[in-house]
Enzyme design. Sequence first.
Site, PDB file in Angstrom:
ATOM      1  N   SER A 213       0.845  -1.200   0.000  1.00  0.00           N
ATOM      2  CA  SER A 213       0.000   0.000   0.000  1.00  0.00           C
ATOM      3  C   SER A 213       0.875   1.243   0.000  1.00  0.00           C
ATOM      4  O   SER A 213       2.074   1.163  -0.315  1.00  0.00           O
ATOM      5  CB  SER A 213      -0.936  -0.012   1.210  1.00  0.00           C
ATOM      6  OG  SER A 213      -1.910   0.990   1.075  1.00  0.00           O
ATOM      7  N   ASN A 214       0.316   2.370   0.333  1.00  0.00           N
ATOM      8  CA  ASN A 214       1.071   3.632   0.409  1.00  0.00           C
ATOM      9  C   ASN A 214       0.415   4.494   1.482  1.00  0.00           C
ATOM     10  O   ASN A 214      -0.695   4.182   1.936  1.00  0.00           O
ATOM     11  CB  ASN A 214       1.079   4.310  -0.967  1.00  0.00           C
ATOM     12  CG  ASN A 214      -0.327   4.651  -1.412  1.00  0.00           C
ATOM     13  OD1 ASN A 214      -0.994   5.477  -0.799  1.00  0.00           O
ATOM     14  ND2 ASN A 214      -0.805   3.986  -2.460  1.00  0.00           N
ATOM     15  N   PRO A 215       1.078   5.584   1.898  1.00  0.00           N
ATOM     16  CA  PRO A 215       0.554   6.332   3.064  1.00  0.00           C
ATOM     17  C   PRO A 215      -0.524   7.366   2.740  1.00  0.00           C
ATOM     18  O   PRO A 215      -0.779   8.260   3.558  1.00  0.00           O
ATOM     19  CB  PRO A 215       1.804   7.016   3.629  1.00  0.00           C
ATOM     20  CG  PRO A 215       2.813   6.995   2.555  1.00  0.00           C
ATOM     21  CD  PRO A 215       2.387   6.076   1.467  1.00  0.00           C
ATOM     22  N   ALA A 280      -4.763   7.149  -4.436  1.00  0.00           N
ATOM     23  CA  ALA A 280      -3.408   6.688  -4.714  1.00  0.00           C
ATOM     24  C   ALA A 280      -3.500   5.169  -4.900  1.00  0.00           C
ATOM     25  O   ALA A 280      -3.347   4.400  -3.961  1.00  0.00           O
ATOM     26  CB  ALA A 280      -2.490   7.047  -3.563  1.00  0.00           C
TER      27      ALA A 280
END
Length: 395
Positions: A213-215, A280
């Site tokens: 995933s990403n933040p 995102a």
Amino acid sequence: MSSSGYLRGRRIALCVGGGIAAYKTADLTRELMRAGATVRIAMTPAAREFITPLTLQSLSGHPVFTDPFDPAQDSSFGHLHLPRWADAFVIAPATADLLARIRAGMGNDAVTTALLAFRGPVLLAPAMNTAMWENPVTKANVAALLADRRFRMVGPDVGPLADGDVGAGRLAELPKIVAAAAALAEAGPLAGKRVLLTAGPTREHLDPVRYLSNPSSGKMGLALADAARARGAHVTVVLGPVSEPVPDGLEVVRVVSADEMHAAVMQRLDGVDVFLACAAVSDFKPAQRAAQKVKKDAAPAQLELVRNPDILLEASAKLQGRALIIGFAAESEEVLAHAQKKLAAKKLDFIVANDTRAFEASTNAVTVLGKDGSVKELQGEKRDLAAKIWETVCR
Ligand code: C5P
């Protein structure tokens, strides 16, 4: 239009000035609420001579902002909270004194400090004695305020006044004020439009507990969704896993993976006027997802990844010529050059370019690039920035 429900979901800051018509704001509060609005109230000291904060607190169901110097009030619902919360301000009764102070940019009570920090539309409902209304100073103040397109006015009506005079100066009839408050939002370019928006990250699971995933916090997407709602749009947010609180008044479809986000978006493209991809999305997902947690010693040394569908690219192909299409480009270098390429490749109307470092922050600086070659740099708190982005793309 029926009089009930046409302010549904709107947040109105009702600011009460100190004139005899202040007693009517008890009913005005109820009428605005009956039309569907949530109402929060600020009062000038003079207003409290005519009607008590307790009356308006009881009717609105929220504490009333009366004193910017009271730490308890100001830190929880005071001069910065009220303008951030509200979609529109209604000033009733707008007395000669209050109009003068607003025009002068003063911030010497609860009403004027809150209004100074507000960027949205403001409805003035003047009420005063006829001579005060006809005073050239008052006339000049009103004209100066109305020269700013954020300000609209309803009334004053002509008729018998509390002081026995007959003339201009009565507070406009309450249904007229409610209708004018509704018209503030309905005049905008997003009024009645269907906006579909993606926000937040996606999670691509390797097994039940591990994922890629990403933040992304979802803050920017939710701020854009809320700002569109405030401008009268019907907003659907397809939202990845975020802990950010979701504002009221949005239709929210929660998803986890890019595949789920893709499916949720594709099912909802009919009738969409604006598609905005703020999510995102993970570009890759594991080729396989294990049904059970993979044991350390059984884990492969290398992960096999496959591409996720490009949701924006597909939605854009389906919506060409039918909707306004806006993408985001989060880049860690050569931000504008990369964004420009995506604008063309995905056939977008606009792309909002920003730095990946903004993912978790509550402020951001962006450049909005248009397919017509326009370039606009914007920055601020994500909530304010959302308003500026809509202004730019709706132009
Ligand atoms: O190509 P890139 O991923 O940088 O493009 C970013 C834009 O495309 C964003 O608006 C993002 O929401 C969208 N996107 C998407 N589906 C993907 C990847 C990106 O909708 N799989």
